[in-house]
Design a protein around this motif. Structure first.
Motif, PDB file in Angstrom:
ATOM      1  N   GLY A   1     -22.934   1.429  21.435  1.00  0.00           N
ATOM      2  CA  GLY A   1     -22.433   2.710  20.977  1.00  0.00           C
ATOM      3  C   GLY A   1     -21.098   3.081  21.592  1.00  0.00           C
ATOM      4  N   LYS A   2     -20.408   3.952  20.919  1.00  0.00           N
ATOM      5  CA  LYS A   2     -19.046   4.322  21.315  1.00  0.00           C
ATOM      6  C   LYS A   2     -19.002   4.989  22.680  1.00  0.00           C
ATOM      7  CE  LYS A   2     -15.001   5.993  18.824  1.00  0.00           C
ATOM      8  NZ  LYS A   2     -14.549   6.510  17.499  1.00  0.00           N
ATOM      9  N   LYS A   3     -20.023   5.793  23.007  1.00  0.00           N
ATOM     10  CA  LYS A   3     -20.026   6.499  24.289  1.00  0.00           C
ATOM     11  C   LYS A   3     -20.109   5.511  25.441  1.00  0.00           C
ATOM     12  CE  LYS A   3     -22.377  10.208  26.818  1.00  0.00           C
ATOM     13  NZ  LYS A   3     -23.476  11.210  26.778  1.00  0.00           N
TER      14      LYS A   3
ATOM     15  N   ARG B   1      -2.745  -4.954  15.853  1.00  0.00           N
ATOM     16  CA  ARG B   1      -2.807  -3.508  16.085  1.00  0.00           C
ATOM     17  C   ARG B   1      -3.666  -3.212  17.315  1.00  0.00           C
ATOM     18  NH1 ARG B   1      -5.807   0.900  12.189  1.00  0.00           N
ATOM     19  NH2 ARG B   1      -5.088   2.780  13.232  1.00  0.00           N
ATOM     20  N   TYR B   2      -4.808  -3.874  17.410  1.00  0.00           N
ATOM     21  CA  TYR B   2      -5.703  -3.692  18.556  1.00  0.00           C
ATOM     22  C   TYR B   2      -4.993  -4.098  19.848  1.00  0.00           C
ATOM     23  CZ  TYR B   2     -10.096  -4.051  21.237  1.00  0.00           C
ATOM     24  OH  TYR B   2     -11.098  -3.894  22.163  1.00  0.00           O
ATOM     25  N   ILE B   3      -4.331  -5.258  19.814  1.00  0.00           N
ATOM     26  CA  ILE B   3      -3.629  -5.768  21.001  1.00  0.00           C
ATOM     27  C   ILE B   3      -2.501  -4.831  21.410  1.00  0.00           C
ATOM     28  CG2 ILE B   3      -2.082  -7.608  21.796  1.00  0.00           C
ATOM     29  CD1 ILE B   3      -3.835  -9.546  20.129  1.00  0.00           C
ATOM     30  N   ASP B   4      -1.731  -4.368  20.449  1.00  0.00           N
ATOM     31  CA  ASP B   4      -0.602  -3.478  20.767  1.00  0.00           C
ATOM     32  C   ASP B   4      -1.078  -2.196  21.437  1.00  0.00           C
ATOM     33  OD1 ASP B   4       1.157  -5.328  19.753  1.00  0.00           O
ATOM     34  OD2 ASP B   4       1.420  -4.316  17.818  1.00  0.00           O
TER      35      ASP B   4
ATOM     36  N   GLY C   1     -12.361   2.090  30.157  1.00  0.00           N
ATOM     37  CA  GLY C   1     -11.959   2.705  31.409  1.00  0.00           C
ATOM     38  C   GLY C   1     -11.772   1.681  32.514  1.00  0.00           C
ATOM     39  N   ASN C   2     -12.615   0.659  32.531  1.00  0.00           N
ATOM     40  CA  ASN C   2     -12.467  -0.404  33.543  1.00  0.00           C
ATOM     41  C   ASN C   2     -11.142  -1.132  33.381  1.00  0.00           C
ATOM     42  OD1 ASN C   2     -14.943   0.132  34.725  1.00  0.00           O
ATOM     43  ND2 ASN C   2     -16.049  -1.332  33.448  1.00  0.00           N
ATOM     44  N   TYR C   3     -10.761  -1.442  32.134  1.00  0.00           N
ATOM     45  CA  TYR C   3      -9.478  -2.110  31.901  1.00  0.00           C
ATOM     46  C   TYR C   3      -8.314  -1.195  32.263  1.00  0.00           C
ATOM     47  CZ  TYR C   3     -10.735  -6.589  29.869  1.00  0.00           C
ATOM     48  OH  TYR C   3     -11.174  -7.879  29.712  1.00  0.00           O
ATOM     49  N   ASP C   4      -8.473   0.101  32.028  1.00  0.00           N
ATOM     50  CA  ASP C   4      -7.396   1.045  32.330  1.00  0.00           C
ATOM     51  C   ASP C   4      -7.104   1.092  33.826  1.00  0.00           C
ATOM     52  OD1 ASP C   4      -5.442   2.881  31.741  1.00  0.00           O
ATOM     53  OD2 ASP C   4      -6.806   4.596  31.648  1.00  0.00           O
ATOM     54  N   ARG C   5      -8.131   0.807  34.652  1.00  0.00           N
ATOM     55  CA  ARG C   5      -7.957   0.856  36.105  1.00  0.00           C
ATOM     56  C   ARG C   5      -7.387  -0.446  36.669  1.00  0.00           C
ATOM     57  NH1 ARG C   5     -12.690   3.935  35.520  1.00  0.00           N
ATOM     58  NH2 ARG C   5     -14.029   2.083  35.650  1.00  0.00           N
TER      59      ARG C   5
ATOM     60  N   ALA D   1      -0.407  -1.223  25.409  1.00  0.00           N
ATOM     61  CA  ALA D   1       0.273   0.045  25.686  1.00  0.00           C
ATOM     62  C   ALA D   1      -0.610   0.997  26.486  1.00  0.00           C
ATOM     63  CB  ALA D   1       0.696   0.704  24.370  1.00  0.00           C
ATOM     64  N   ARG D   2      -1.839   0.547  26.786  1.00  0.00           N
ATOM     65  CA  ARG D   2      -2.838   1.371  27.479  1.00  0.00           C
ATOM     66  C   ARG D   2      -3.117   2.667  26.733  1.00  0.00           C
ATOM     67  NH1 ARG D   2      -4.206  -0.374  32.651  1.00  0.00           N
ATOM     68  NH2 ARG D   2      -3.009  -2.202  33.327  1.00  0.00           N
ATOM     69  N   ASP D   3      -3.008   2.593  25.424  1.00  0.00           N
ATOM     70  CA  ASP D   3      -3.355   3.729  24.572  1.00  0.00           C
ATOM     71  C   ASP D   3      -4.834   3.588  24.211  1.00  0.00           C
ATOM     72  OD1 ASP D   3      -3.648   5.762  22.772  1.00  0.00           O
ATOM     73  OD2 ASP D   3      -2.153   5.021  21.331  1.00  0.00           O
ATOM     74  N   PHE D   4      -5.693   3.831  25.200  1.00  0.00           N
ATOM     75  CA  PHE D   4      -7.114   3.598  24.971  1.00  0.00           C
ATOM     76  C   PHE D   4      -7.738   4.666  24.079  1.00  0.00           C
ATOM     77  CE2 PHE D   4      -6.315   1.097  28.846  1.00  0.00           C
ATOM     78  CZ  PHE D   4      -6.746  -0.132  28.370  1.00  0.00           C
ATOM     79  N   ASP D   5      -7.101   5.825  23.965  1.00  0.00           N
ATOM     80  CA  ASP D   5      -7.566   6.790  22.970  1.00  0.00           C
ATOM     81  C   ASP D   5      -7.349   6.208  21.569  1.00  0.00           C
ATOM     82  OD1 ASP D   5      -8.394   8.661  24.813  1.00  0.00           O
ATOM     83  OD2 ASP D   5      -6.457   9.711  24.837  1.00  0.00           O
ATOM     84  N   GLY D   6      -6.200   5.547  21.395  1.00  0.00           N
ATOM     85  CA  GLY D   6      -5.934   4.894  20.114  1.00  0.00           C
ATOM     86  C   GLY D   6      -6.903   3.756  19.860  1.00  0.00           C
ATOM     87  N   VAL D   7      -7.236   2.983  20.895  1.00  0.00           N
ATOM     88  CA  VAL D   7      -8.213   1.899  20.739  1.00  0.00           C
ATOM     89  C   VAL D   7      -9.567   2.468  20.352  1.00  0.00           C
ATOM     90  CG1 VAL D   7      -9.442   0.045  21.910  1.00  0.00           C
ATOM     91  CG2 VAL D   7      -7.024   0.406  22.388  1.00  0.00           C
ATOM     92  N   ARG D   8      -9.972   3.556  21.019  1.00  0.00           N
ATOM     93  CA  ARG D   8     -11.281   4.150  20.728  1.00  0.00           C
ATOM     94  C   ARG D   8     -11.367   4.634  19.288  1.00  0.00           C
ATOM     95  NH1 ARG D   8     -10.257   6.000  26.074  1.00  0.00           N
ATOM     96  NH2 ARG D   8     -11.781   5.201  27.574  1.00  0.00           N
TER      97      ARG D   8
END
Length: 295
Positions: free
Chosen positions: A218-220, A185-188, A227-231, A192-199
């Motif tokens: 912490g989450k923040k 689930r984490y990998i998917d 964000g680094n991976y998203d770029r 998919a670059r669904d980092f909101d879902g990962v968070r």
């Protein structure tokens, strides 16, 4: 060369250059690239603390290997407290048998093979045959007598030679179904670059350790990590094993999907409580026993 105190910047620069060699030693001594990095981190902290405490050093490289050796021995003692341990009698004199064939054999040996040796044998073979230290330098690192080092080296080489000719009957590791479900689930979501879902999977008190780079609490703070991976576009994640542990493999699609790193995830129920990212420590990948889990 007389003992002297060198400045902190010089020590930090030396640690950067030596870190792959220190890891190679620690990983083969511990039988795990992951544990090897833990040992190296501990050694780095101890070296910097010793420097700040005013330590005088005659041969800095041997001094750092000595610190790493002691950290590795402490690690092995902690890990083996509940295991029975056998002692090895020292031989009083053995000729130095270092030849190129033995060096090639030791360099090619797997971490599993090294774990079949005693800790004393592992130290001697790795320092001499893998890292190229002399017998006298090995004595300095390990605080062993010349006769003891020669004995350990002789027996370790003989054992590695025997293991090299034995059939490989290592079983393929198996993954717990619940662990597999969480990791997939984490990998998917990540792929998919669904980092909101990962968070949403991340605990509020999550700890992220990007090895050789930074630690985030912490989450923040962890949001910057995602964000680094998203770029970036040079990664894709897959499920696998590293040194027998369930892991997320970081592949590089631009280099024929070569594994460039891995992540270890700790769970608290359905929440991610800790992430260790080994993307920036390529020497760990080089030493690790990596297995891709096919769908």
């Amino acid at each position: 060369m007389s003992a002297a105190k060198f400045d902190r910047a010089e020590l930090e620069s030396m640690l950067v250059g030596l870190r792959p060699k220190l890891h190679r030693y620690a990983a083969r001594l511990a039988g795990s690239a992951i544990e090897g990095e833990d040992i190296v981190q501990e050694a780095v902290v101890k070296a910097l603390a010793a420097h700040d405490g005013g330590a005088l050093v005659e041969r800095p490289e041997q001094w750092l290997f000595r610190i790493a050796h002691n950290a590795a021995q402490d690690h092995l003692r902690r890990r083996q407290r509940e295991r029975s341990r056998t002692s090895e009698a020292d031989m009083t004199a053995i000729a130095d048998l270092s030849v190129s064939a033995e060096t090639r054999l030791a360099t090619a040996a797997s971490l599993r093979s090294f774990m079949r040796l005693t800790p004393t044998q592992r130290s001697a073979v790795i320092l001499v045959d893998v890292l190229g230290l002399s017998l006298h330098e090995t004595c300095e690192v390990t605080s062993a007598t010349l006769a003891a080092v020669k004995a350990a080296l002789h027996r370790g080489r003989a054992e590695l030679k025997a293991l090299a000719s034995a059939p490989d009957d290592v079983a393929v590791p198996r993954l717990d179904p619940e662990e597999e479900r969480r990791l997939r689930r984490y990998i998917d979501l990540f792929n998919a670059r669904d980092f909101d879902g990962v968070r949403r999977l991340i605990a509020e008190d999550v700890q992220v350790d990007v090895l050789n780079r930074t630690r985030l609490n912490g989450k923040k703070e962890a949001s910057t990590y995602f964000g680094n991976y998203d770029r970036l576009g040079d990664w894709a994640l897959s499920l696998g094993f590293v040194d027998g542990q369930p892991a997320i493999l970081i592949r590089n699609p631009q280099a024929h999907d070569a594994v460039r790193g891995f992540m270890l995830i700790d769970w608290r129920g359905e929440e991610v409580m800790a992430i260790r990212d080994f993307r920036h420590v390529p020497y760990c990948v080089a030493e690790a026993d990596i297995c891709l889990l096919t769908d």
